[in-house]
Motif scaffolding. Sequence first.
Motif, PDB file in Angstrom:
ATOM      1  N   SER A 174       0.820  -1.217   0.000  1.00 45.47           N
ATOM      2  CA  SER A 174       0.000   0.000   0.000  1.00 45.47           C
ATOM      3  C   SER A 174       0.853   1.265   0.000  1.00 45.47           C
ATOM      4  O   SER A 174       0.493   2.275  -0.604  1.00 45.47           O
ATOM      5  N   LEU A 175       2.005   1.184   0.684  1.00 40.79           N
ATOM      6  CA  LEU A 175       2.851   2.372   0.825  1.00 40.79           C
ATOM      7  C   LEU A 175       3.726   2.625  -0.394  1.00 40.79           C
ATOM      8  O   LEU A 175       3.807   3.766  -0.882  1.00 40.79           O
ATOM      9  N   ILE A 176       4.370   1.582  -0.891  1.00 44.27           N
ATOM     10  CA  ILE A 176       5.355   1.810  -1.958  1.00 44.27           C
ATOM     11  C   ILE A 176       5.191   0.862  -3.149  1.00 44.27           C
ATOM     12  O   ILE A 176       6.054   0.814  -4.026  1.00 44.27           O
ATOM     13  N   GLY A 177       4.108   0.091  -3.178  1.00 45.70           N
ATOM     14  CA  GLY A 177       3.928  -0.870  -4.263  1.00 45.70           C
ATOM     15  C   GLY A 177       3.734  -0.211  -5.616  1.00 45.70           C
ATOM     16  O   GLY A 177       2.806   0.579  -5.801  1.00 45.70           O
ATOM     17  N   LYS A 178       4.611  -0.517  -6.563  1.00 48.62           N
ATOM     18  CA  LYS A 178       4.537   0.063  -7.911  1.00 48.62           C
ATOM     19  C   LYS A 178       4.655  -0.984  -9.020  1.00 48.62           C
ATOM     20  O   LYS A 178       4.212  -0.745 -10.134  1.00 48.62           O
ATOM     21  N   HIS A 179       5.274  -2.116  -8.701  1.00 46.74           N
ATOM     22  CA  HIS A 179       5.522  -3.120  -9.743  1.00 46.74           C
ATOM     23  C   HIS A 179       4.598  -4.324  -9.538  1.00 46.74           C
ATOM     24  O   HIS A 179       4.758  -5.059  -8.567  1.00 46.74           O
ATOM     25  N   PRO A 180       3.631  -4.522 -10.432  1.00 51.48           N
ATOM     26  CA  PRO A 180       2.684  -5.633 -10.292  1.00 51.48           C
ATOM     27  C   PRO A 180       3.404  -6.982 -10.281  1.00 51.48           C
ATOM     28  O   PRO A 180       4.342  -7.204 -11.059  1.00 51.48           O
ATOM     29  N   MET A 181       2.968  -7.866  -9.417  1.00 53.72           N
ATOM     30  CA  MET A 181       3.593  -9.180  -9.311  1.00 53.72           C
ATOM     31  C   MET A 181       2.937 -10.183 -10.261  1.00 53.72           C
ATOM     32  O   MET A 181       3.619 -10.949 -10.927  1.00 53.72           O
ATOM     33  N   PHE A 182       1.616 -10.152 -10.318  1.00 53.20           N
ATOM     34  CA  PHE A 182       0.884 -11.109 -11.134  1.00 53.20           C
ATOM     35  C   PHE A 182      -0.359 -10.422 -11.700  1.00 53.20           C
ATOM     36  O   PHE A 182      -1.487 -10.761 -11.329  1.00 53.20           O
ATOM     37  N   PRO A 183      -0.176  -9.446 -12.607  1.00 50.07           N
ATOM     38  CA  PRO A 183      -1.311  -8.641 -13.077  1.00 50.07           C
ATOM     39  C   PRO A 183      -2.402  -9.455 -13.761  1.00 50.07           C
ATOM     40  O   PRO A 183      -3.573  -9.067 -13.737  1.00 50.07           O
ATOM     41  N   ARG A 184      -2.045 -10.572 -14.350  1.00 50.11           N
ATOM     42  CA  ARG A 184      -3.040 -11.398 -15.045  1.00 50.11           C
ATOM     43  C   ARG A 184      -4.070 -11.975 -14.079  1.00 50.11           C
ATOM     44  O   ARG A 184      -5.228 -12.172 -14.430  1.00 50.11           O
ATOM     45  N   ILE A 185      -3.640 -12.237 -12.835  1.00 49.91           N
ATOM     46  CA  ILE A 185      -4.521 -12.894 -11.867  1.00 49.91           C
ATOM     47  C   ILE A 185      -4.943 -11.959 -10.746  1.00 49.91           C
ATOM     48  O   ILE A 185      -6.103 -11.921 -10.346  1.00 49.91           O
ATOM     49  N   SER A 186      -3.980 -11.187 -10.212  1.00 48.03           N
ATOM     50  CA  SER A 186      -4.268 -10.305  -9.083  1.00 48.03           C
ATOM     51  C   SER A 186      -3.554  -8.968  -9.289  1.00 48.03           C
ATOM     52  O   SER A 186      -2.421  -8.784  -8.824  1.00 48.03           O
ATOM     53  N   PRO A 187      -4.184  -8.018  -9.974  1.00 39.52           N
ATOM     54  CA  PRO A 187      -3.536  -6.753 -10.344  1.00 39.52           C
ATOM     55  C   PRO A 187      -3.040  -5.924  -9.163  1.00 39.52           C
ATOM     56  O   PRO A 187      -2.116  -5.125  -9.316  1.00 39.52           O
ATOM     57  N   LYS A 188      -3.650  -6.065  -7.995  1.00 40.14           N
ATOM     58  CA  LYS A 188      -3.297  -5.229  -6.850  1.00 40.14           C
ATOM     59  C   LYS A 188      -2.044  -5.701  -6.108  1.00 40.14           C
ATOM     60  O   LYS A 188      -1.475  -4.947  -5.315  1.00 40.14           O
ATOM     61  N   LYS A 189      -1.616  -6.929  -6.341  1.00 40.80           N
ATOM     62  CA  LYS A 189      -0.436  -7.443  -5.631  1.00 40.80           C
ATOM     63  C   LYS A 189       0.834  -6.933  -6.311  1.00 40.80           C
ATOM     64  O   LYS A 189       0.937  -6.962  -7.533  1.00 40.80           O
ATOM     65  N   SER A 190       1.783  -6.498  -5.488  1.00 43.30           N
ATOM     66  CA  SER A 190       3.008  -5.923  -6.039  1.00 43.30           C
ATOM     67  C   SER A 190       4.244  -6.678  -5.567  1.00 43.30           C
ATOM     68  O   SER A 190       4.205  -7.409  -4.564  1.00 43.30           O
ATOM     69  N   MET A 191       5.333  -6.483  -6.282  1.00 44.23           N
ATOM     70  CA  MET A 191       6.603  -7.093  -5.894  1.00 44.23           C
ATOM     71  C   MET A 191       7.081  -6.527  -4.565  1.00 44.23           C
ATOM     72  O   MET A 191       7.671  -7.237  -3.754  1.00 44.23           O
TER      73      MET A 191
END
Length: 288
Positions: A174-191
Amino acid sequence: MKNLVLRSLSGIVYVAVIVGAILAGGWWFMAFVALFTILAMVEFYNLANAGNRGDNPSGVVVDVAGGLVLSLGLTAMALTGSAPWVTDFSVSVLQGTILLLYLLYLLVRPIIQLYSREPQPLNNLAYSYMAQMYIALPLGLLAFITTVPDGRSLLLVMFIMIWLNDTGAFIVGSLIGKHPMFPRISPKKSMEGLVGGFLFTIGSAFIFKYCFPQYFEATSIEALAAMGAVVSAFATWGDLVESLIKRTLGVKDSGKLIPGHGGILDRIDSLLLVAPATLLYLVALNMF
């Protein structure tokens, strides 16, 4: 504000049920496994909506019964000391009974499908078998973690690590997430959230080991930290697997059982992969 209070209260009850069952053990733990097996399997079948199950209620009943045989049978084996690495692979009456009952389920289930008038009988049978492996089996393996040295403490820590992984991933993402981890399945999750989860989980290992050393006498800090890495990795994958299921089926939440949190599958999605992964890790750790 009302939703936040409701979410907090339901979360406290959920955590209290799990912690209480682990600490109480025995029949209480079996009741916990039974409850979660029934709720999760019924929710999964409703979620999947495998054809028109209203035409085949017997299939749902048999599936849940089969899941209970599997999860409670494995739990009973573990709690009675019938784990293979404890009994040197001896064949007990309990093990034989569980095997026979589950074989009966595997025989009866496809036969029931022959008499169903559902539009997609093969898909429905696949959903039935998936629930056995995806839900009942991992829940049944939980008690086996208690059969290793420091087992009950490690089982409790495993749950806490899952919750810390979710917390760390949410805060950092939430604070610094900028790079999607798995956009195909869960767009909000970040590296960044992934890293945050790892740091929270592995960092907790040091707190557990050095603040509560009496509960981890047989477990080194290296082993506990490595367990944190295992939990974090498979908790993330477990969450993504359920996201894949929901995205495929076109639903947002698996249910509405827990106010403010969604369904039971939304709460235990990480656990369903973490439990077998942690068990494999701990057994390997103690064997080698």
